[in-house]
Design a protein around this motif. Structure first.
Motif, short mmCIF file in Angstrom:
data_model
loop_
_atom_site.label_atom_id
_atom_site.label_comp_id
_atom_site.label_asym_id
_atom_site.label_seq_id
_atom_site.Cartn_x
_atom_site.Cartn_y
_atom_site.Cartn_z
N ASN A 154 -1.64 -5.55 1.65
CA ASN A 154 -1.01 -4.22 1.78
C ASN A 154 -0.25 -3.86 0.51
N ASN A 194 3.32 -0.56 4.04
CA ASN A 194 2.45 -0.54 5.21
C ASN A 194 1.11 0.14 4.93
N GLN A 195 0.11 -0.22 5.73
CA GLN A 195 -1.25 0.28 5.52
C GLN A 195 -1.34 1.79 5.71
N GLN A 196 -0.54 2.35 6.60
CA GLN A 196 -0.55 3.80 6.83
C GLN A 196 -0.19 4.57 5.55
N TYR A 197 0.81 4.09 4.84
CA TYR A 197 1.21 4.72 3.58
C TYR A 197 0.03 4.68 2.58
N ASP A 251 -6.11 -4.58 0.23
CA ASP A 251 -5.96 -4.45 1.68
C ASP A 251 -5.46 -5.72 2.35
N LYS A 275 -6.01 9.41 0.69
CA LYS A 275 -6.54 10.70 1.17
C LYS A 275 -6.17 11.86 0.25
N ASP A 318 -3.18 4.38 3.20
CA ASP A 318 -4.26 5.28 3.65
C ASP A 318 -3.94 6.73 3.31
N ASN A 319 -2.69 7.13 3.51
CA ASN A 319 -2.29 8.50 3.19
C ASN A 319 -2.40 8.79 1.69
N GLU A 320 -2.04 7.82 0.86
CA GLU A 320 -2.15 8.01 -0.59
C GLU A 320 -3.61 8.19 -1.01
#
Length: 168
Positions: free
Chosen positions: A158, A84-87, A155, A93, A89-91
């Motif tokens: 994903n 998922n995109q949230q994962y 992106d 950061k 994005d967290n990586e």
């Protein structure tokens, strides 16, 4: 004559000692069940610190490759999966990137950058859409072997690709 024989014996003894200390146990890894062992076998440990300790449970289409690292071989480690995109994005950061490039939309855009080409080619990934985030890099300009490590992201699909390559 005695000096040449003495030199030859010392050379042979040195080679025996050297080869007895080289880790020939390492191998090419492609089985995802051996992922943790493969990550531990990297010679330059700081260059693989960005790889996850565990592959997330919801990862899909997992692909993994690591070369054997013995006697002047190229050391490479790649891990790819869709998530998922949230994962993702967290990586992204977590790290400070020294360079970003892409997304690459055509194969020709890889032709000048061997490290990034290998990262997608060894795993038979579709090259289009990957943006590379470089965490660390050495170049031959400073007398080092070309080395690069980081994360690539697509992106559109994903997908995340962790990569490390040392072309020694």
């Amino acid at each position: 004559i005695m000096t040449a024989a003495y030199f030859f014996c010392i050379l042979i003894l040195s080679l025996i000692i050297y080869f007895s200390n080289v880790d020939f146990v390492d191998k090419v890894y492609t089985d995802i069940n051996e992922y943790k062992q493969a990550v531990k076998s990297i010679i330059r440990k700081s260059n693989n610190a960005h790889f996850p300790l565990n592959i997330p449970q919801d990862a899909r289409n997992i692909k993994f490759y690591k070369t054997a690292d013995w006697f002047l071989g190229n050391e490479k480690l790649y891990l790819f999966y869709e998530i998922n995109q949230q994962y993702i994005d967290n990586e992204l950061k977590k790290y400070n990137f020294i360079e970003t490039e892409g997304p690459f939309e055509k194969d020709e855009q890889y032709s000048y950058n061997t490290t990034r080409y290998y990262a997608v080619n060894h795993l038979n990934l579709n090259k289009a859409g990957f943006k590379f985030y470089v965490i660390g890099k050495n170049s031959t300009d400073r007398g080092n072997f070309p080395t690069e490590y980081g994360i690539a992201v697509n992106d559109k699909t994903n997908a995340i690709l962790y990569y490390y390559e040392c072309l020694d």
